[in-house]
Design a protein around this motif. Sequence first.
Motif, PDB file in Angstrom:
ATOM      1  N   LYS A  71      35.931  63.459  54.812  1.00 36.78           N
ATOM      2  CA  LYS A  71      36.369  63.534  53.419  1.00 36.78           C
ATOM      3  C   LYS A  71      36.043  62.210  52.732  1.00 36.78           C
ATOM      4  O   LYS A  71      35.979  61.164  53.375  1.00 36.78           O
ATOM      5  N   ILE A  72      35.828  62.275  51.425  1.00 37.34           N
ATOM      6  CA  ILE A  72      35.471  61.106  50.636  1.00 37.34           C
ATOM      7  C   ILE A  72      36.569  60.834  49.608  1.00 37.34           C
ATOM      8  O   ILE A  72      37.021  61.739  48.918  1.00 37.34           O
ATOM      9  N   GLU A  73      37.004  59.583  49.534  1.00 34.12           N
ATOM     10  CA  GLU A  73      37.932  59.150  48.490  1.00 34.12           C
ATOM     11  C   GLU A  73      37.197  58.150  47.604  1.00 34.12           C
ATOM     12  O   GLU A  73      36.645  57.167  48.104  1.00 34.12           O
ATOM     13  N   LEU A  74      37.169  58.393  46.297  1.00 34.13           N
ATOM     14  CA  LEU A  74      36.556  57.464  45.363  1.00 34.13           C
ATOM     15  C   LEU A  74      37.634  56.536  44.806  1.00 34.13           C
ATOM     16  O   LEU A  74      38.625  56.990  44.238  1.00 34.13           O
ATOM     17  N   ILE A  75      37.439  55.240  44.981  1.00 33.92           N
ATOM     18  CA  ILE A  75      38.404  54.232  44.543  1.00 33.92           C
ATOM     19  C   ILE A  75      37.792  53.438  43.390  1.00 33.92           C
ATOM     20  O   ILE A  75      36.911  52.593  43.606  1.00 33.92           O
ATOM     21  N   PRO A  76      38.210  53.689  42.155  1.00 38.09           N
ATOM     22  CA  PRO A  76      37.646  52.939  41.010  1.00 38.09           C
ATOM     23  C   PRO A  76      38.143  51.500  40.992  1.00 38.09           C
ATOM     24  O   PRO A  76      39.270  51.217  41.397  1.00 38.09           O
ATOM     25  N   PHE A  77      37.277  50.592  40.545  1.00 38.00           N
ATOM     26  CA  PHE A  77      37.686  49.208  40.388  1.00 38.00           C
ATOM     27  C   PHE A  77      36.934  48.578  39.221  1.00 38.00           C
ATOM     28  O   PHE A  77      35.875  49.051  38.823  1.00 38.00           O
ATOM     29  N   GLU A  78      37.519  47.505  38.679  1.00 35.61           N
ATOM     30  CA  GLU A  78      36.895  46.798  37.561  1.00 35.61           C
ATOM     31  C   GLU A  78      35.848  45.837  38.100  1.00 35.61           C
ATOM     32  O   GLU A  78      36.139  45.008  38.962  1.00 35.61           O
ATOM     33  N   ASN A  79      34.651  45.936  37.577  1.00 36.51           N
ATOM     34  CA  ASN A  79      33.537  45.141  38.101  1.00 36.51           C
ATOM     35  C   ASN A  79      33.442  43.804  37.368  1.00 36.51           C
ATOM     36  O   ASN A  79      32.591  43.601  36.514  1.00 36.51           O
ATOM     37  N   ASN A  80      34.329  42.868  37.732  1.00 37.99           N
ATOM     38  CA  ASN A  80      34.237  41.518  37.191  1.00 37.99           C
ATOM     39  C   ASN A  80      33.968  40.551  38.343  1.00 37.99           C
ATOM     40  O   ASN A  80      34.145  40.911  39.514  1.00 37.99           O
ATOM     41  N   PRO A  81      33.526  39.317  38.074  1.00 36.45           N
ATOM     42  CA  PRO A  81      33.122  38.410  39.153  1.00 36.45           C
ATOM     43  C   PRO A  81      34.181  38.195  40.231  1.00 36.45           C
ATOM     44  O   PRO A  81      33.873  38.227  41.421  1.00 36.45           O
ATOM     45  N   VAL A  82      35.429  37.967  39.827  1.00 37.38           N
ATOM     46  CA  VAL A  82      36.476  37.685  40.808  1.00 37.38           C
ATOM     47  C   VAL A  82      36.811  38.924  41.622  1.00 37.38           C
ATOM     48  O   VAL A  82      36.869  38.898  42.853  1.00 37.38           O
ATOM     49  N   ASN A  83      37.024  40.030  40.946  1.00 37.08           N
ATOM     50  CA  ASN A  83      37.413  41.269  41.615  1.00 37.08           C
ATOM     51  C   ASN A  83      36.336  41.752  42.568  1.00 37.08           C
ATOM     52  O   ASN A  83      36.607  42.128  43.712  1.00 37.08           O
ATOM     53  N   SER A  84      35.086  41.736  42.106  1.00 37.79           N
ATOM     54  CA  SER A  84      33.978  42.193  42.934  1.00 37.79           C
ATOM     55  C   SER A  84      33.852  41.355  44.198  1.00 37.79           C
ATOM     56  O   SER A  84      33.644  41.875  45.300  1.00 37.79           O
ATOM     57  N   HIS A  85      33.976  40.039  44.052  1.00 35.09           N
ATOM     58  CA  HIS A  85      33.864  39.133  45.188  1.00 35.09           C
ATOM     59  C   HIS A  85      34.954  39.404  46.218  1.00 35.09           C
ATOM     60  O   HIS A  85      34.694  39.467  47.435  1.00 35.09           O
ATOM     61  N   GLU A  86      36.190  39.568  45.755  1.00 32.27           N
ATOM     62  CA  GLU A  86      37.308  39.797  46.651  1.00 32.27           C
ATOM     63  C   GLU A  86      37.196  41.137  47.379  1.00 32.27           C
ATOM     64  O   GLU A  86      37.532  41.249  48.557  1.00 32.27           O
ATOM     65  N   ILE A  87      36.735  42.165  46.676  1.00 29.48           N
ATOM     66  CA  ILE A  87      36.599  43.484  47.295  1.00 29.48           C
ATOM     67  C   ILE A  87      35.605  43.432  48.446  1.00 29.48           C
ATOM     68  O   ILE A  87      35.855  43.958  49.538  1.00 29.48           O
ATOM     69  N   LEU A  88      34.460  42.776  48.230  1.00 28.54           N
ATOM     70  CA  LEU A  88      33.442  42.714  49.274  1.00 28.54           C
ATOM     71  C   LEU A  88      33.897  41.855  50.452  1.00 28.54           C
ATOM     72  O   LEU A  88      33.539  42.131  51.593  1.00 28.54           O
ATOM     73  N   LYS A  89      34.675  40.813  50.189  1.00 31.70           N
ATOM     74  CA  LYS A  89      35.182  39.979  51.273  1.00 31.70           C
ATOM     75  C   LYS A  89      36.234  40.711  52.107  1.00 31.70           C
ATOM     76  O   LYS A  89      36.481  40.334  53.260  1.00 31.70           O
ATOM     77  N   ASN A  90      36.858  41.729  51.525  1.00 28.23           N
ATOM     78  CA  ASN A  90      37.954  42.426  52.208  1.00 28.23           C
ATOM     79  C   ASN A  90      37.673  43.904  52.423  1.00 28.23           C
ATOM     80  O   ASN A  90      38.591  44.720  52.440  1.00 28.23           O
ATOM     81  N   LEU A  91      36.404  44.250  52.584  1.00 31.76           N
ATOM     82  CA  LEU A  91      36.069  45.645  52.854  1.00 31.76           C
ATOM     83  C   LEU A  91      36.765  46.117  54.135  1.00 31.76           C
ATOM     84  O   LEU A  91      36.823  45.391  55.131  1.00 31.76           O
ATOM     85  N   GLY A  92      37.297  47.330  54.068  1.00 32.80           N
ATOM     86  CA  GLY A  92      38.053  47.867  55.190  1.00 32.80           C
ATOM     87  C   GLY A  92      39.542  47.842  54.946  1.00 32.80           C
ATOM     88  O   GLY A  92      40.306  48.531  55.621  1.00 32.80           O
TER      89      GLY A  92
END
Length: 296
Positions: free
Chosen positions: A122-143
């Motif tokens: 199953k796939i869950e789509l998680i929307p997020f705001e694409n700004n420099p700080v948010n994007s950086h933190e999301i990629l550092k904390n994948l999983g």
Amino acid sequence: MFNDYTETFIRVAESGSFTKAAELLYITPTAVMKQINGLENFLSVTLFERTNRGLKLTKAGESFLQDARYITEYCSRAVQKAREIEENEKRNSIRIGTSVMTPARFVLDIWPQIQSRMPSLKIELIPFENNPVNSHEILKNLGRNIDIVAGLYDEGFLRERGCMAKRLYDKKLLLAVPVTHVLSTEKVITSDKLKDSTVLFIRRGWNVYIDALRDDLETRGVKTEDFEMFNMSAYNRAVSENLPIITVEGWEDVHPLLKLVPADWDYTIPFGVFYSPSPTLLVKKFIDEVGKIAAP
């Protein structure tokens, strides 16, 4: 025993009283005293001075309190981490982060093939705001809250953000031109037509593939200006200042007042899916299957 007695010791040390600690722990003062005595016997160390005016930590007790707090917090984090790992391993869904600039379209395009290989997924789509700080933190904390995000990258991008990528294919670097710009009617834009014009580029150093195109155009007399990252603010700026902006194929519908026009260069950029260096078995399986499907 040690963990329970350590928690009791912390409560006694912080309250300065067996009775007050007992109230916090919902046990009797006698039980608290027995636990502290047991802990001292276990450690062969006197932790409290018992006086008529109450309890006072010994030097050894002060040292043990500092370490006990750390141990308790560390154990709590260890338990939480283990529970999160087990929960992730049991989950039968992949959480895909999505934004205007990082759409989940790549999944929709190959969903029939994915479902045939992983029918219970199953796939869950998680929307997020694409700004420099948010994007950086999301990629550092994948999983943690999001398992996978799709996007553009180079090796430096991955090192800085501490994530992995499965390369799916390359995308062409194109120009998005405001519909009011003189070049919007061109079928193909050449570097000669851009000479002495200004083109918006994502900041130098963000991606080596885009920097290579920028270097090429600048040697041909094209002026360039920076924007921070690919997001709606950058495209709004292009429209308001009536300037062409470097973009990528597949983003045709990002802004209604921008038109993607082919150019006479062959510069491309890698596109793939980002994931944690320590993926769950399900995420690893998904990444492997997506890679097989995308392979030529």
